[in-house]
Write a protein that holds these residues in place. Structure first.
Motif, short mmCIF file in Angstrom:
data_model
loop_
_atom_site.label_atom_id
_atom_site.label_comp_id
_atom_site.label_asym_id
_atom_site.label_seq_id
_atom_site.Cartn_x
_atom_site.Cartn_y
_atom_site.Cartn_z
N GLU A 108 43.72 -2.48 12.73
CA GLU A 108 44.32 -3.75 13.70
C GLU A 108 43.80 -4.95 13.21
OE1 GLU A 108 42.92 -3.55 17.69
OE2 GLU A 108 44.90 -4.64 18.30
N GLU A 109 42.68 -5.13 12.73
CA GLU A 109 42.13 -6.36 12.11
C GLU A 109 43.24 -6.91 11.08
OE1 GLU A 109 38.30 -6.55 10.17
OE2 GLU A 109 38.07 -4.49 11.09
N GLY A 146 45.85 -9.24 12.65
CA GLY A 146 45.47 -10.65 12.74
C GLY A 146 45.37 -11.29 11.44
N ILE A 147 44.66 -10.62 10.37
CA ILE A 147 44.85 -11.32 9.21
C ILE A 147 46.08 -11.58 8.50
CG2 ILE A 147 43.93 -10.85 6.68
CD1 ILE A 147 41.71 -9.17 8.17
N ALA A 189 48.93 -12.11 10.41
CA ALA A 189 49.26 -13.33 11.21
C ALA A 189 48.96 -14.61 10.74
CB ALA A 189 48.99 -13.02 12.66
N GLY A 190 47.63 -14.57 10.48
CA GLY A 190 47.02 -15.76 10.08
C GLY A 190 47.57 -16.38 8.65
N GLY A 207 47.77 -4.48 18.60
CA GLY A 207 47.78 -5.84 17.60
C GLY A 207 49.23 -5.89 17.42
N CYS A 217 50.31 -9.10 19.26
CA CYS A 217 50.10 -10.38 18.29
C CYS A 217 51.37 -10.38 17.59
CB CYS A 217 48.97 -9.85 17.37
SG CYS A 217 48.71 -11.39 16.28
#
Lengths: 182, 186
Positions: free
Chosen positions: A54-55, A58-59, A61-62, A85, A89
């Motif tokens: 799931e990290e 986020g990565i 997305a960034g 996520g 997200c």
């Protein structure tokens, strides 16, 4: 000797590079070992090794907001582990995600621990309204990856590519190949 | 220390840096002080603000990135601390506002209220610089030191479990997202 196909892994990797992918997040799994090593050996690629898949949402997305194209490498169980996520997200914020998912637990699967995930993978993707396509033969890999990336960027949404046994594993006919995964 | 006072104290340092916050009180309070196009508020996906900050920091090494996290969010992605520490971007400052509770959903206590120490966890995960701040002075000093250090830092700011009366603001989620992306465009 690893039964995972280096040739197919190279075809997939080259297709990702051709799409302009510059960052990959990955959580190791048997079928993905060559792809992860290729990313590791490539000075043009930022490889982010995760603790949990799931990290990677986020990565990515960034990375997207910062103008960098990325891909996520994971097992289908990693897809299951990433669902919140993906929804809260990537879908909520209209983030394109290119997800390469090894499709464990299909016909021919010898690892007992992989056998539940295979049965729910496609239904989960449909429930999430994530378009997906199979990667089964080396000769369609480049086009399908390029098409998936095009749709992800045009729609600002996640798109999944399911990496199937026939593409990823050599000498699989008699069901001898397998290998431990997560 | 109140979180709004801590945010106000360092607001001038946020103005030209990339800022990623969690949902809830942090997002609402920062917006009440003043929204800027370089601020992104991850209004769900608890735990992933630090992962987003990592992604931005790795892709834009020329810019300093500030993540404004919280105890409830970080506890949902403790593994992410090991990923932060593994890549330890020198341009990332990770602030954790620790009010020992899930304030926006009724104030139920988190595990930091029973002794879990997020700064110690970050340090043990391998984050090269960590600090715990209990007063406004300690916080602003730790924050300025982290900005100057040029090394990944996690600052745990112990704050009171008080926040704004409302969490929904008039800034649309997608408006924020596209404005932020446009700001980041090279």
């Amino acid at each position: 000797m690893s039964p995972v196909s280096t040739t197919s892994s190279r075809v997939i990797y080259d297709a990702l590079k051709a799409c302009g992918i510059r960052l990959m997040s990955a959580l190791p799994e048997t079928w993905l070992v060559h792809l992860i090593r290729m990313a590791e050996d490539d000075p043009e690629m930022i490889l982010v090794r995760l603790a949990k898949e799931e990290e990677g949402v986020g990565i990515s997305a960034g990375a997207h907001l910062a103008g960098v194209k990325s891909a996520m490498l994971m097992q289908n169980h990693g897809l299951l582990a990433s669902i919140n996520g993906i929804v809260s997200c990537a879908q909520l914020y209209r983030i394109p995600l290119l997800m390469l998912v090894s499709y464990r637990g299909e016909l021919g699967e010898r690892d007992p621990w992989q056998t539940e995930g295979g049965g729910v993978t496609e239904d989960i993707l449909r429930a999430l309204r994530i378009p997906f396509v199979m990667l089964e033969q080396p000769d369609h890999v480049a086009q399908r990856i390029a098409d998936a990336q095009t749709l992800a960027l045009a729609s600002n949404k996640p798109v999944a590519l399911l990496l199937r046994r026939g593409l990823m594993i050599e000498e699989d006919g008699a069901g001898r190949a397998g290998g431990a995964g997560r | 220390m109140k979180r709004i006072d801590a945010l106000t104290a360092v607001y001038s340092r946020l103005q030209d840096r990339i800022v990623v916050t969690i949902m809830g009180a942090v997002a609402a309070e920062l917006q009440s002080i003043g929204h800027r196009p370089n601020f992104f508020y991850l209004q769900h996906a608890m735990g992933l603000a630090s992962s987003m900050g990592l992604g931005i920091a790795l892709c834009r090494p020329d810019r300093q990135v500030i993540v404004l996290d919280g105890d409830g969010s970080l506890l949902m992605n403790l593994g992410g601390l090991t990923t932060l520490a593994r890549y330890r971007p020198r341009n990332l400052v990770h602030v954790v506002f620790d009010n020992e509770s899930l304030l926006s959903v009724g104030g139920f206590p988190t595990a930091t209220s029973t002794g879990s120490d997020l700064a110690a966890i970050a340090k043990a995960a391998g984050v090269p610089r960590t600090a715990t701040a209990r007063t406004l002075d300690e916080f602003t000093r730790a924050f300025d030191e982290a900005l100057a250090a040029g090394e990944l830092t996690t600052i745990v700011a112990k704050v009171e479990a008080v926040g704004p009366s409302a969490f929904v603001t008039d800034l649309g989620l997608l408006e924020n997202r596209f404005q932020f992306q446009r700001y980041l465009a090279p």
